[in-house]
Design a protein around this motif. Structure first.
Motif, PDB file in Angstrom:
ATOM      1  N   LYS A  74      -8.135-139.146  82.409  1.00 54.73           N
ATOM      2  CA  LYS A  74      -9.519-139.566  82.223  1.00 54.73           C
ATOM      3  C   LYS A  74      -9.704-141.040  82.614  1.00 54.73           C
ATOM      4  O   LYS A  74      -8.785-141.843  82.528  1.00 54.73           O
ATOM      5  N   SER A 116     -24.609-147.182  71.946  1.00 59.19           N
ATOM      6  CA  SER A 116     -24.519-145.799  71.449  1.00 59.19           C
ATOM      7  C   SER A 116     -25.054-144.807  72.468  1.00 59.19           C
ATOM      8  O   SER A 116     -24.478-143.732  72.666  1.00 59.19           O
ATOM      9  N   LYS A 125     -22.617-144.442  75.344  1.00 54.73           N
ATOM     10  CA  LYS A 125     -21.452-143.684  74.891  1.00 54.73           C
ATOM     11  C   LYS A 125     -21.781-142.187  74.839  1.00 54.73           C
ATOM     12  O   LYS A 125     -20.964-141.340  75.238  1.00 54.73           O
ATOM     13  N   TYR A 126     -22.972-141.865  74.382  1.00 60.91           N
ATOM     14  CA  TYR A 126     -23.415-140.465  74.314  1.00 60.91           C
ATOM     15  C   TYR A 126     -23.533-139.868  75.716  1.00 60.91           C
ATOM     16  O   TYR A 126     -23.101-138.742  75.969  1.00 60.91           O
ATOM     17  N   ALA A 163     -20.127-139.249  77.286  1.00 62.62           N
ATOM     18  CA  ALA A 163     -19.385-138.172  76.622  1.00 62.62           C
ATOM     19  C   ALA A 163     -19.673-136.813  77.253  1.00 62.62           C
ATOM     20  O   ALA A 163     -18.923-135.856  77.053  1.00 62.62           O
ATOM     21  N   SER A 164     -20.757-136.748  78.038  1.00 64.55           N
ATOM     22  CA  SER A 164     -21.114-135.473  78.670  1.00 64.55           C
ATOM     23  C   SER A 164     -20.214-135.145  79.860  1.00 64.55           C
ATOM     24  O   SER A 164     -20.240-134.026  80.372  1.00 64.55           O
ATOM     25  N   THR A 222     -16.396-134.792  81.150  1.00 68.68           N
ATOM     26  CA  THR A 222     -15.047-134.626  80.602  1.00 68.68           C
ATOM     27  C   THR A 222     -14.003-135.500  81.286  1.00 68.68           C
ATOM     28  O   THR A 222     -12.895-135.641  80.777  1.00 68.68           O
ATOM     29  N   GLU A 243     -13.729-141.230  79.382  1.00 69.20           N
ATOM     30  CA  GLU A 243     -13.516-141.460  77.950  1.00 69.20           C
ATOM     31  C   GLU A 243     -13.890-142.903  77.611  1.00 69.20           C
ATOM     32  O   GLU A 243     -13.353-143.847  78.201  1.00 69.20           O
TER      33      GLU A 243
END
Length: 211
Positions: free
Chosen positions: A2, A16, A19-20, A23-24, A26, A29
């Motif tokens: 990653k 935030s 980061k969200y 996260a979608s 893969t 990271e």
């Protein structure tokens, strides 16, 4: 493996949200979030990071100063400037200080993810509006005597494509050469101009020479 990402922004909501968004995917990271440049620099001593999303205007240590500080000690860390402020001076200084990409915060989430992957692969990434501003700001001459730098027409064309954010593969497709030949020509350009990397090539071209 990653891509390890650090987010640096003084706004907790933006940290935030980014980061969200990341996260979608893969293949990415988020390993750290920091609220200013000094905090990011200190965290790099403890955390392995590949790509840094760096805000410009932050207290204590802003993004331009942080980019210079981090790039001088950790030249392998790839920094993308991500900001709402499309200020010319910030753009130029950030690139001079080692940033590998520059995006405005109004781009779509998929563009941010794409930018991380592009920069991670070693390519320069500039928002189209940023490229236009850079060209205007640096007042590139219509006629530049590139021969005085001992550059061939093919090398100048490759410099132009680098300044537009093309990858080696894309450049190879445009100039009808193999990707390996393009890599060799980029090495020749760096040697001739005594430059360090693709970012410096892009700035050199956009300025019309004159380091």
């Amino acid at each position: 493996m990653k891509i390890k990402v650090m987010i640096v922004d003084d706004d907790e909501l933006i940290r935030s949200s980014l980061k969200y968004i990341l996260a979608s995917d893969t293949s990415i990271e988020v390993v750290n979030t920091s609220s200013n440049g000094d905090e990011a620099y200190n965290n790099l001593q403890k955390i392995d990071v590949d790509v840094i999303l760096m805000d410009i205007r932050m207290p204590i240590c802003n993004g331009v100063a942080a980019t210079k500080k981090i790039s001088s000690i950790y030249p392998d860390k790839k920094i993308i400037i991500l900001t709402t402020f499309d200020d010319d001076d910030y753009i130029f200084e950030a690139l001079k200080n080692g940033a590998k990409g520059f995006l405005l915060k109004n781009v779509s989430p998929d563009k941010i993810i794409e930018a991380i992957k592009i920069v991670y692969q070693g390519n320069l990434l500039l928002h189209p509006d940023v490229t236009a501003k850079l060209t205007s700001m640096l007042q590139m001459e219509k006629k530049v005597e590139w021969q005085k730098y001992d550059l061939t027409e093919a090398e100048v064309n490759i410099m132009k494509l680098i300044s537009e954010g093309f990858s080696n593969k894309e450049i190879a497709d445009h100039v009808f050469l193999s990707e390996g030949t393009v890599k060799n020509k980029i090495s020749d350009i760096l040697d001739k101009l005594h430059l360090r990397d693709r970012t410096q090539i892009a700035i050199f071209y956009l300025k019309g020479g004159n380091k």
